[in-house]
Design an enzyme around this catalytic site. Structure first.
Site, PDB file in Angstrom:
ATOM      1  N   LYS A 130       0.624  -1.229   0.130  1.00 42.10           N
ATOM      2  CA  LYS A 130       0.073   0.184  -0.085  1.00 42.10           C
ATOM      3  C   LYS A 130       0.945   1.409  -0.051  1.00 42.10           C
ATOM      4  O   LYS A 130       1.675   1.437   0.945  1.00 42.10           O
ATOM      5  CB  LYS A 130      -1.015   0.098   1.134  1.00 42.10           C
ATOM      6  N   ASP A 155      -2.306  10.418   3.706  1.00 44.12           N
ATOM      7  CA  ASP A 155      -3.907   9.923   3.846  1.00 44.12           C
ATOM      8  C   ASP A 155      -4.612  11.175   4.616  1.00 44.12           C
ATOM      9  O   ASP A 155      -4.512  10.987   5.953  1.00 44.12           O
ATOM     10  CB  ASP A 155      -4.174   8.564   4.413  1.00 44.12           C
ATOM     11  N   LYS A 177      -9.940  12.961   8.194  1.00 40.09           N
ATOM     12  CA  LYS A 177      -9.497  12.717   9.665  1.00 40.09           C
ATOM     13  C   LYS A 177      -9.465  13.934  10.783  1.00 40.09           C
ATOM     14  O   LYS A 177      -9.255  14.991  10.118  1.00 40.09           O
ATOM     15  CB  LYS A 177      -8.087  12.219   9.654  1.00 40.09           C
ATOM     16  N   ASP A 206       1.408   6.303   5.858  1.00 33.18           N
ATOM     17  CA  ASP A 206       0.531   5.409   5.391  1.00 33.18           C
ATOM     18  C   ASP A 206       1.221   4.804   3.870  1.00 33.18           C
ATOM     19  O   ASP A 206       0.271   3.978   3.165  1.00 33.18           O
ATOM     20  CB  ASP A 206      -0.625   6.266   4.980  1.00 33.18           C
ATOM     21  N   ASP A 217     -11.956   7.079   4.040  1.00 37.01           N
ATOM     22  CA  ASP A 217     -10.840   7.086   4.892  1.00 37.01           C
ATOM     23  C   ASP A 217     -10.293   5.568   4.935  1.00 37.01           C
ATOM     24  O   ASP A 217      -9.229   5.239   5.353  1.00 37.01           O
ATOM     25  CB  ASP A 217     -11.096   7.686   6.307  1.00 37.01           C
ATOM     26  N   GLU A 256      -9.348   4.121   2.141  1.00 35.39           N
ATOM     27  CA  GLU A 256      -9.170   3.929   0.799  1.00 35.39           C
ATOM     28  C   GLU A 256      -7.841   2.999   0.599  1.00 35.39           C
ATOM     29  O   GLU A 256      -7.901   2.481  -0.752  1.00 35.39           O
ATOM     30  CB  GLU A 256      -8.214   5.093   0.584  1.00 35.39           C
ATOM     31  N   ARG A 314      -7.416  -0.316   1.156  1.00 36.35           N
ATOM     32  CA  ARG A 314      -8.117  -1.585   0.747  1.00 36.35           C
ATOM     33  C   ARG A 314      -8.720  -1.329  -0.901  1.00 36.35           C
ATOM     34  O   ARG A 314      -8.514  -2.403  -1.517  1.00 36.35           O
ATOM     35  CB  ARG A 314      -9.446  -1.923   1.574  1.00 36.35           C
TER      36      ARG A 314
END
Length: 614
Positions: A362, A367, A374, A385, A444, A446, A448
């Site tokens: 990933k 993010d 967030k 991230d 949030d 995202e 996956r």
């Protein structure tokens, strides 16, 4: 042109500068070398070297007591869109810090960390003869035994200075012979066991070179190699944004002298990979966009014969022949477009029959949470991230340098989850590469989405083995806060239905002291992923319970059904400093996964592979 002093100093390395100046890929090279040695530079503080070629792409190199050879290689190994920077140590010379900037085809400046292996090796010297201070290591439990074996003069000295192993202090030992120039010291540590036994030592010692004398039964090369890895990892510093004084203080040489061995070569290779992972995660998002991450992967591929990298970015992710629609949807609102990185490697052209290993990471370079934004506290560390992408790139370096007998494919969907007019929305229904539709439950969640497209690609065969199912697919991601609630920051969550892989990883984690913890892929929880309007819901309404499990179950829907699949949900960050593990980005589980891959595929030579590599 090269000044006479520099030519005399570097001699054969100047041929690299000539090649660099003639290479149309890099046109203006300005090297500023602070030096105060009149024999080398005639008391000149700055010696500038200018090379001119055809294209008008500037490359500026700031060299501090460096090797021109490393700079020339660093640029020649890359395309014009790629920039390298880093450090290199040449025998008998000082550390080099190289910074280079250049414009990408889109006009964006890129920056790449270069030559991590050599930087890590600055802290460990493989030699049987180098001068050093010998450190006799004792614990509370072994001190009396060690003391009984010493001559009376040494025992009297230690009694006289009141040495007590409980104090965890160091004492210089008097020479046993009057004319000896050998330096020895006694150091009390908490334990000889575990991978971090000596990790705290470098920070407590004055600058110098040292060798460890752990006592009977602990002179084996494997113990020394483990100690050297801990030593190198303790000496890691992220200095890109520090001033010269801070750099000088952090890089004061405290070197460990170790005997050469295959285990030691592997330890150096692992240190290089972990340095790379840490550097990538620690770099702020402004300087590590998806384009920068692509540059990192390009530099990595260029270092290893047999490796190649293809990159798809922007609206090309919607083309039929390079279809990654969920990667595009997540990253389309950011200033830097989304990228899909596809690195492939095999150890030799005739190795098409080797098993195919696919790593997926990933790569969310920042993010914000998207439209489900967030809070400030939740956004503070979101430069990390892309920790899964950093981890698989570090693993790829180890695999390629060690010549593991596999065909390797590394897929990194690289995006920034930003807020803007083009942001994807809660409730949107996205197409996926696998053909299934996905309703967005929360922007949030995202990671996956982009992993799902990459996992679908992982099952589509590889060069040299079209249509062949991967022997193993392993993905790594800083995916869920739920995994951290369950296991904390220091324990990555492991998900797999393959019992052999689970057992192998558990054994490797125990052997390396690099822990993992298996969580269940509890099938009944899949009901939370049902959508009334699409084939799947990306995440349960309101977050739900068992969030790490439902995220893993979502990914399982896209992983190749015919291949063993392993999912790692990791923090990628040390929240507090510990010996060998400074606060900041961390390659959690890298050592365990490498031990597992060695055991599964065998044949790795611990970094003594063919030419090339860091």
């Amino acid at each position: 042109s090269v000044c006479a002093g520099m030519e005399r100093l570097f001699k054969a390395e100047c041929s690299w500068l000539s090649a660099l100046a003639a290479d149309p890929r890099a046109i203006q090279i300005t090297a500023s070398v602070p030096w105060h040695d009149p024999d080398h530079f005639h008391n000149s503080k700055d010696c500038k070297v200018i090379g001119q070629a055809e294209t008008k792409l500037p490359v500026v190199l700031d060299m501090r007591s460096t090797s021109l050879c490393s700079i020339a290689r660093s640029v020649l190994l890359t395309r014009p869109s790629v920039v390298c920077t880093g450090s290199r140590r040449m025998p008998g010379r000082q550390t080099c810090w190289v910074h280079a900037t250049a414009a990408s085809p889109s006009g964006q400046e890129v920056y790449s960390n270069f030559d991590q292996r050599l930087r890590a090796e600055e802290h460990v010297l493989t030699s049987s003869t180098a001068s050093h201070t010998a450190l006799h290591l004792v614990t509370e439990g072994t001190y009396e035994h060690w003391l009984r074996e010493q001559p009376e003069s040494r025992r009297a000295w230690l009694r006289g200075i009141g040495f007590d192993p409980k104090d965890r202090k160091m004492a210089h030992l008097p020479s046993l012979t009057p004319d000896s120039d050998r330096h020895e010291a006694l150091v009390a540590i908490e334990s000889m066991e575990g991978p971090w036994a000596v990790a705290g030592l470098p920070s407590t010692l004055p600058p110098g070179s040292y060798a460890l004398r752990p006592g009977p039964g602990r002179q084996a090369p494997d113990w020394q190699a483990t100690a050297s890895l801990a030593w190198a990892l303790e000496r890691y510093s992220f200095l890109r944004y520090k001033d010269e004084a801070a750099r000088k203080a952090a890089t004061a040489p405290r070197r460990l002298v170790v005997p050469p061995s295959p285990a030691q070569e592997e330890a150096g290779l692992l240190a290089a990979a972990i340095y790379l992972v840490r550097d990538l995660i620690n770099t702020p998002a402004e300087d590590l966009t998806p384009a920068h991450l692509a540059a990192e992967a390009e530099a990595l591929a260029a270092e290893h014969p047999g490796a190649s990298l293809s990159v798809v970015s922007g609206d090309a992710l919607l083309h039929a022949d390079s279809f990654f629609p969920m990667v595009h949807a997540v990253g389309r609102a950011a200033a830097c477009p989304p990228h899909l990185l596809d690195l492939r490697w095999q150890p030799a052209p005739q190795s098409a029959s080797l098993p195919l290993l696919v790593l997926v990471g990933k790569g969310v370079t920042f993010d914000s949470g998207g439209l489900n934004i967030k809070p400030a506290a939740g956004m503070r560390l979101m430069k990390k991230d892309m920790g899964g992408a950093a981890l698989v790139l570090g693993l790829a370096h180890v695999i390629m340098q060690a010549q593991l007998p596999v065909r390797l494919r590394v897929l990194v969907p690289a995006v920034e989850n930003a807020v803007g007019p083009a942001s994807f929305r809660p409730g949107d229904v996205l197409r996926s590469r696998a053909g299934r539709s996905v309703e967005v439950g929360n922007t949030d969640a995202e990671g996956r989405l982009i992993l799902a497209d990459a996992l679908a690609a992982a099952g589509e065969g590889a060069a040299g083995g079209a249509g062949a199912a991967p022997d193993l697919v392993l993905d790594a991601a800083t995916l869920t806060g739920a995994a951290r609630v369950a296991l904390g920051a220091e324990l990555p969550a492991l998900f797999t239905d393959d019992e052999a892989a689970a057992a192998g990883l558990a054994a490797a984690a125990a052997a390396t002291g690099d822990p993992l913890w298996r969580l269940p892929l509890h099938a009944p929880y899949a009901h939370a992923l049902r959508s009334p309007v699409a084939d799947l819901l990306s995440c349960p309404e309101g977050g739900g319970l068992g969030g790490a499990i439902t995220a893993a179950l979502f990914l399982k829907e896209f992983a190749p059904a015919e291949s063993p699949w392993v999912h790692l949900d990791t923090m990628g960050w040390n929240l507090k400093p510990r010996p060998g593990r400074p606060e900041g980005g961390e390659a959690l589980a890298l050592r365990a996964i490498w031990a597992f891959l060695k055991a599964r595929y065998g044949g790795a030579d611990g970094g003594r592979g063919a030419e090339g590599g860091r």
